[in-house]
Design a protein around this motif. Structure first.
Motif: not given
Lengths: 381, 391
Positions: A15, A17-18, A21-22, A27, A30, A127, A247-248, A251
């Motif tokens: 993940g 694109r996070l 956070l990852t 992911k 999370v 996910d 993505t941020i 999320l």
């Protein structure tokens, strides 16, 4: 009872694109919605659908994820009629078995599936945020006498080019698959959910191993191969809330949607509960100076400040004169006094010191990483 | 740590003054502080010294206790190696003791549990002395003193327990402050401002001392209680010491003390003493969603468990799981237990709602701090304040 279906939850993805956070967790691990991790939705769907034999395939930063899933007891998946098993890459006489793609991850775990000897294998992703009765999809698969059924979801036409889309004939048989097409011929997006007849899929994967070893991904390789061989592939349409929180921004917005008591995911529905591995912690304490509106607060929190339109996960402390707005605060974060946070995601265990301001905007959500420290006193004297 | 303790939880406890809350549950399963039951506290103390098993003696069927304790996994009591919760139900001390037919069971159950365990010590506890005891330091004290029996006590004011309290106080030796010289009823002290050393009815003693007492108790028809064992120790020249507990304590002996104990948790010092400064308090986990506070919710000094929906005003109150409080409802100085539903324009002040009470729109109820109104489980409260009691 013989196992009819084995569900394989693919939870090995990073993940990327996070962002931070990852960095240290996968992911699917999370945190989400105050009391959950993303994978809880797929695991709870399995439990609620009666899919009791579940393999959770992990690879990237698996520590927290493996610990969270454990033996599956939080989802009731540790009984004599089924179990949750964590499947990690391992080395063997044939070399190391790291997973190179979704189909490859299943290939590497053939032994696990064969031991259960199921008729069907269901492939899921760890996910996504959604509630779905997998049994209905399995019934459909049997009715159609399909060898592969793909879960699809109608998306707005303008968004279709961001997904893998399935073109179907009038009987819902899939006749073409387009990966992120410029000019989509259909708006049925693949959800990454598949039901295969196990003997057939296994043959594809094993034969492939002897040939060019190209079948590493379900979307890119296996579905096209099935199409070429004129297999009976059907699309099963799912209608309901489904969100990829990759993505941020997604999320954050999924959490803000989750907050709405009228949200169609209806987290309080007793007939389709979302289970998690909850911590044993104290009640939530809202002090005299607390002001909490339009927000979700979780057990173990200590709130002395103001919380507006936010989700505060378990064991978070928020000091006096601090204000949290339009934000998602992950578990165990400590927020001091006179802190201002808006449109942000605060990572697990982060420490926000007194007087800090963290202000994001709709298209630029601020993120504080896990265990990150922000602000604090400087040694000016 | 390989534990040396065989715990006995004596949960046959006086509950007359706690009715209607104890109509269908023992004191041990009284709900407390939004998400606990009183028995969680002794169990959590035992869990922190990794006691692998426990024997429970309960009166009645104990349905609510079984439901809460289940396999004991919450407190690590479910191990297949030496673990287990050994429950002995339908114990009714006095009646049974008078009927010789049942006497055998009562003493034999104690004997079998203790003699078969590999423990060196027996720990006797109850649930009505709400506290969080560090058993590891008790054990250290006991071993350092080379004691045969050690009783936990707390220095309190006479006024902290009921005027007609059934509990007892310790008399300590003047030569050795740790040594127990005798025991007397707390009612011997009359001045409410006098202090006394409350016997917390928890003790640790050597397996031998316990078994010796058991033989005597069987012969003389005595309860297996801390009070009697103290007297026995003096008669038999066993060394018996007192261990002082200084943390939060509330003796749950009537509705007033039960109400006050809950309200005490809204004071941070008490809350921290019970929940953060000692063993973590573990309770049966239930799956839950976060609590949602509505756009017009007003909260002031209150505690909640998960799974609630709060749209109204809540002050100085404790709210358990799965409670709904509608807009324009106003809850003050009250305890609202699990599954209750409070409609619009309701006003509750100094009220205890037991589980699953439905309060209709517009209803108003007001008790006093000394006598809160207690509404029994499954009741319905109508707009005019009449209460239809649950079955």
């Amino acid at each position: 009872m013989k196992t009819e279906t084995v569900a394989m939850i693919l939870a090995g993805g990073q993940g990327s694109r996070l962002g931070k956070l990852t960095k240290h967790i996968a992911k699917p691990a999370v945190p989400f919605g105050g009391n959950y991790r993303i994978i809880d939705f797929a695991l709870s769907n399995c439990a609620n659908s009666g899919m009791n034999d579940v393999g959770v395939v992990t690879q990237y930063q698996p520590l927290i994820l493996n610990n969270h899933v454990g033996n599956g007891s939080s989802w009731g998946l540790n009984r004599h009629n089924g179990e949750a098993t964590i499947l990690q890459p391992y080395s063997s006489m044939e070399g190391e078995k790291f997973f190179k793609g979704t189909a490859h991850a299943v290939f590497q775990n053939i032994d696990f599936i064969d031991k259960k000897n199921p008729k069907y294998v269901m492939i899921l992703s760890g996910d996504h945020i959604y509630k779905m009765d997998y049994q209905k999809m399995l019934d459909y698969h049997k009715e159609q006498e399909a060898t592969l059924t793909v879960g699809v979801m109608p998306v707005p036409w303008e968004d279709a080019s961001r997904f893998g889309v399935m073109n179907t004939d009038k009987t819902d048989r899939i006749i073409e698959f387009q990966e992120k097409p410029e000019n989509p011929k259909s708006n049925l997006a693949s959800m990454g959910i598949y039901i295969f007849n196990w003997d057939r899929l296994k043959k594809y994967l094993v034969d492939n191993q002897a040939k060019d070893r190209q079948l590493t991904d379900f979307g890119h390789h296996v579905i096209p191969a099935y199409l070429r061989n004129n297999e009976a592939i059907f699309a099963y349409s799912f209608e309901g809330y489904w969100k990829d929180v990759g993505t941020i921004e997604s999320l954050w917005s999924a959490n803000m949607e989750f907050l709405d008591p009228e949200h169609e995911l209806d987290i309080r529905d007793r007939n389709w509960r979302v289970y998690s591995n909850n911590p044993n912690t104290t009640p939530q304490f809202l002090t005299e100076s607390a002001k909490v509106t339009d927000s979700m607060i979780t057990d173990g929190c200590y709130i002395s400040g103001e919380v507006v339109h936010s989700i505060i996960s378990h064991n978070v402390k928020i000091g006096k004169n601090s204000s949290i707005k339009d934000s998602f605060v992950m578990p165990n974060a400590v927020i001091g006094e006179n802190v201002k946070i808006e449109k942000a995601i605060i990572g697990e265990g982060a420490q926000i010191h007194d007087g800090t301001e963290i202000i994001g905007s709709d298209d630029n959500i601020e993120v504080v990483g896990y265990d990150e420290e922000v602000g604090g006193y400087t040694d000016e004297n | 740590m390989r534990t040396k303790i065989a715990p006995i939880l004596n949960l046959v406890e006086e509950n007359e003054n706690l009715k209607p809350l104890t109509n269908r549950r023992p004191v041990a399963s009284l709900p407390f502080a939004c998400r606990y039951r009183l028995v969680d506290f002794p169990f959590s103390s035992l869990s922190s010294i990794e006691a692998p098993s426990a024997a429970l003696f309960i009166s009645g069927s104990g349905h609510s206790l079984y439901d809460h304790i289940r396999s004991g996994a919450t407190w690590g009591l479910e191990s297949s190696v030496g673990g287990g919760v050994f429950t002995h139900s339908h114990i009714n001390l006095k009646a049974e003791l008078e009927d010789p037919q049942y006497q055998g069971n009562y003493y034999d159950d104690h004997y079998h549990y203790v003699s078969r365990s590999h423990a060196e010590y027996v720990m006797i506890m109850g649930s009505n002395m709400l506290s969080n005891i560090r058993l590891d330091s008790l054990l250290r004290f006991h071993e350092k003193k080379d004691s045969d029996a050690t009783v936990i006590y707390k220095k309190i004011k006479r006024s902290e327990v009921r005027e007609d309290s059934i509990h007892s106080a310790l008399i300590m030796s003047e030569k050795d402050n740790d040594k127990i010289e005798g025991i007397r009823p707390v009612t011997d002290t009359t001045d409410p401002n006098d202090s006394l050393l409350l016997n917390m009815e928890m003790m640790i003693l050597s397996k031998d001392a316990f078994l010796n007492y058991l033989f005597k108790a069987k012969k003389e028809n005595l309860d297996v209680s801390v009070k009697h064992i103290i007297t026995y120790c003096h008669g038999s020249e066993h060394n018996i010491y007192g261990y002082e507990y200084t943390g939060y304590l509330k003796v749950i002996e009537d509705i007033g003390s039960y109400y006050q104990a809950n309200m005490d948790m809204l004071n941070e010092d008490n809350f921290n003493s019970l929940f953060y400064r000692s063993n973590p308090v573990l309770t049966k986990l239930k799956n839950s969603a976060p609590t949602y506070y509505g756009k017009h919710a007003e909260i002031n000094n209150a505690q909640f468990a998960n799974d609630c929906e709060v749209y109204g005003k809540v002050e100085n109150s404790l709210v358990f799981r799965k409670v709904t409080i509608a807009e324009d409802a106003h809850i003050e100085d009250s305890i609202i237990m699990q599954d209750s539903c409070i409609e619009e324009d309701v006003h509750l002040k100094y009220v205890i709602l037991d589980k699953h009470v439905y309060v209709k729109r517009g209803a108003k109820l007001e008790g006093t701090p000394d006598e809160p109104i207690v509404v029994a489980k499954d009741s319905v409260i109508y707009e005019d304040g009449t209460i239809e009691e649950g079955e």
